[in-house]
Enzyme design. Structure first.
Site, PDB file in Angstrom:
ATOM      1  N   HIS A  22       1.024  28.753 102.992  1.00 29.98           N
ATOM      2  CA  HIS A  22       1.534  29.251 101.725  1.00 29.98           C
ATOM      3  C   HIS A  22       2.984  28.812 101.498  1.00 29.98           C
ATOM      4  CE1 HIS A  22       2.937  32.911  99.272  1.00 29.98           C
ATOM      5  NE2 HIS A  22       2.085  32.274  98.499  1.00 29.98           N
ATOM      6  N   ARG A  23       3.212  28.016 100.480  1.00 27.50           N
ATOM      7  CA  ARG A  23       4.535  27.419 100.203  1.00 27.50           C
ATOM      8  C   ARG A  23       4.984  26.578 101.396  1.00 27.50           C
ATOM      9  NH1 ARG A  23       7.542  32.937  97.866  1.00 27.50           N
ATOM     10  NH2 ARG A  23       5.704  33.800  96.887  1.00 27.50           N
ATOM     11  N   GLU A  69      -0.446  25.326 100.097  1.00 23.57           N
ATOM     12  CA  GLU A  69      -0.376  25.927  98.768  1.00 23.57           C
ATOM     13  C   GLU A  69       1.039  25.668  98.280  1.00 23.57           C
ATOM     14  OE1 GLU A  69       0.510  29.344  95.888  1.00 23.57           O
ATOM     15  OE2 GLU A  69       1.609  28.665  97.628  1.00 23.57           O
ATOM     16  N   ASP A  99       3.805  25.720  94.568  1.00 23.50           N
ATOM     17  CA  ASP A  99       4.004  26.257  93.215  1.00 23.50           C
ATOM     18  C   ASP A  99       4.747  25.217  92.391  1.00 23.50           C
ATOM     19  OD1 ASP A  99       3.303  29.177  93.809  1.00 23.50           O
ATOM     20  OD2 ASP A  99       4.851  28.767  95.304  1.00 23.50           O
ATOM     21  N   HIS A 127       8.879  28.141  93.459  1.00 25.35           N
ATOM     22  CA  HIS A 127       8.082  29.315  93.107  1.00 25.35           C
ATOM     23  C   HIS A 127       8.556  30.034  91.850  1.00 25.35           C
ATOM     24  CE1 HIS A 127       6.870  33.568  93.299  1.00 25.35           C
ATOM     25  NE2 HIS A 127       5.748  33.095  93.815  1.00 25.35           N
ATOM     26  N   GLU A 177      -0.468  25.618  92.542  1.00 26.03           N
ATOM     27  CA  GLU A 177      -0.448  26.763  91.623  1.00 26.03           C
ATOM     28  C   GLU A 177       0.442  26.433  90.438  1.00 26.03           C
ATOM     29  OE1 GLU A 177       0.914  30.668  92.993  1.00 26.03           O
ATOM     30  OE2 GLU A 177       0.880  31.319  90.898  1.00 26.03           O
ATOM     31  N   LYS A 189       2.671  27.430  87.719  1.00 30.35           N
ATOM     32  CA  LYS A 189       3.451  28.653  87.452  1.00 30.35           C
ATOM     33  C   LYS A 189       3.750  28.739  85.965  1.00 30.35           C
ATOM     34  CE  LYS A 189       4.096  30.975  91.288  1.00 30.35           C
ATOM     35  NZ  LYS A 189       3.424  32.279  91.363  1.00 30.35           N
ATOM     36  N   ASP A 194       1.581  32.589 105.235  1.00 31.69           N
ATOM     37  CA  ASP A 194       2.921  32.051 105.531  1.00 31.69           C
ATOM     38  C   ASP A 194       3.008  31.619 106.995  1.00 31.69           C
ATOM     39  OD1 ASP A 194       3.694  32.957 102.984  1.00 31.69           O
ATOM     40  OD2 ASP A 194       4.448  34.863 103.754  1.00 31.69           O
TER      41      ASP A 194
HETATM   42  O1  G3P Z   1      -1.555  31.185  95.489  1.00 33.44           O
HETATM   43  C1  G3P Z   1      -1.451  32.410  96.145  1.00 33.44           C
HETATM   44  C2  G3P Z   1      -0.104  33.052  95.941  1.00 33.44           C
HETATM   45  O2  G3P Z   1       0.873  32.097  96.161  1.00 33.44           O
HETATM   46  C3  G3P Z   1       0.081  33.671  94.582  1.00 33.44           C
HETATM   47  O3  G3P Z   1       1.230  34.433  94.475  1.00 33.44           O
HETATM   48  O4  G3P Z   1       3.577  34.894  93.936  1.00 33.44           O
HETATM   49  O5  G3P Z   1       3.023  33.941  96.138  1.00 33.44           O
HETATM   50  O6  G3P Z   1       2.851  32.552  94.085  1.00 33.44           O
HETATM   51  P1  G3P Z   1       2.720  33.922  94.672  1.00 33.44           P
HETATM   52 CA    CA Z   2       1.917  30.561  94.846  1.00 32.76          CA
END
Ligand code: G3P
Ligand code: CA
Length: 243
Positions: free
Chosen positions: A7-8, A34, A36, A49, A107, A109, A227
């Protein structure tokens, strides 16, 4: 096997959404990333993000009010001991992604700021780098992913959501999504099982606690977004999935 999405990037240990975090996630053995994306004032797709640069960099202001050149001067690693880490452009990221085998969830945004032309720009770049079969486009803005699918049916889409949906696998099919990205606290064993049996992949976010990782890995959830890719990989190696 449950796929592990960093994640990120490897954001538990490295500055989120930076090349450093992506490279370290790959080194750790993650199956996927993942990221953003937002748009700069001059229309560059960049990986960050928040709508503003304030939290993750030493700068201030909205991404949409900064040019790419201005944004590149900022340091997304300023709060760590890491060396200067610029905010990556999607193009720079794809140059690197083309050299490995990772799957990537982008993702969009655009749920707070409806960036005009964002879908086209992202899709054009995916096609330029020939990455269509390794990309999943997600967003909390479901109009945007449906629009993405209309202009690029070869790229997978997945709705993100944070409140419990009734029969999310039915909803996913209705918009031609092959997967769903629910918030962790909305998923149940039954919902995961029925979704997978209906041909819909379930990739909950953000799964960091050992007990949650063990649970999702043991029931063979399609994927999870974390993460902590190293921790998740270690557990995946140790546990025996339930039949
Ligand atoms: O894609 C899953 C998650 O990243 C969504 O929420 O706020 O962490 O971008 P956020
Ligand atoms: Ca995200």
């Amino acid at each position: 096997m449950t796929m592990i999405f960093a994640h990120r990037g490897y954001s538990a240990k490295f500055p989120e959404n930076t090349m450093k975090a992506f490279i370290e996630a790959e080194k750790a053995g993650a199956d996927a990333l993942e990221i953003d994306v937002q748009l700069t004032k001059d229309g560059e797709v960049v990986i960050i993000h928040d709508e503003k640069v304030d939290r993750v960099t030493n700068g201030q202001g909205y991404v949409k009010e900064l040019t790419y050149k201005e944004l590149r001067k900022l340091d997304a690693g300023f709060h760590t001991t890491s060396k200067k880490e610029p905010i990556p452009s999607l193009e720079e990221f794809f140059e690197w992604l083309s050299m490995n085998r990772l799957i990537c969830n982008i993702e969009l945004k655009n749920n707070l700021i409806p960036y005009e032309g964002m879908e086209e720009k992202v899709i054009e770049m995916v096609r330029k780098y020939n990455l269509s079969n390794r990309i999943i486009i997600s967003s909390f803005n479901h109009y945007s992913i449906v629009y993405s699918y209309r202009i690029a049916p070869e790229i997978e889409i997945a709705p993100l959501y944070s409140q419990r949906l009734y029969m999310p696998w039915v909803y996913a099919k209705s918009i031609r999504a092959k997967g769903i990205h629910p918030k962790l606290n909305t998923v149940t064993d039954e919902m995961i099982r029925v979704s997978i049996e209906s041909g819909i992949q379930v990739r909950p976010y953000t799964v960091n606690k050992e007990a949650d990782l063990k649970w999702l890995l043991s029931i063979r959830c399609s994927a999870l977004i974390t993460d902590e890719p190293e921790k998740a990989l270690k557990i995946r190696q140790q546990i025996k999935p339930l039949k």
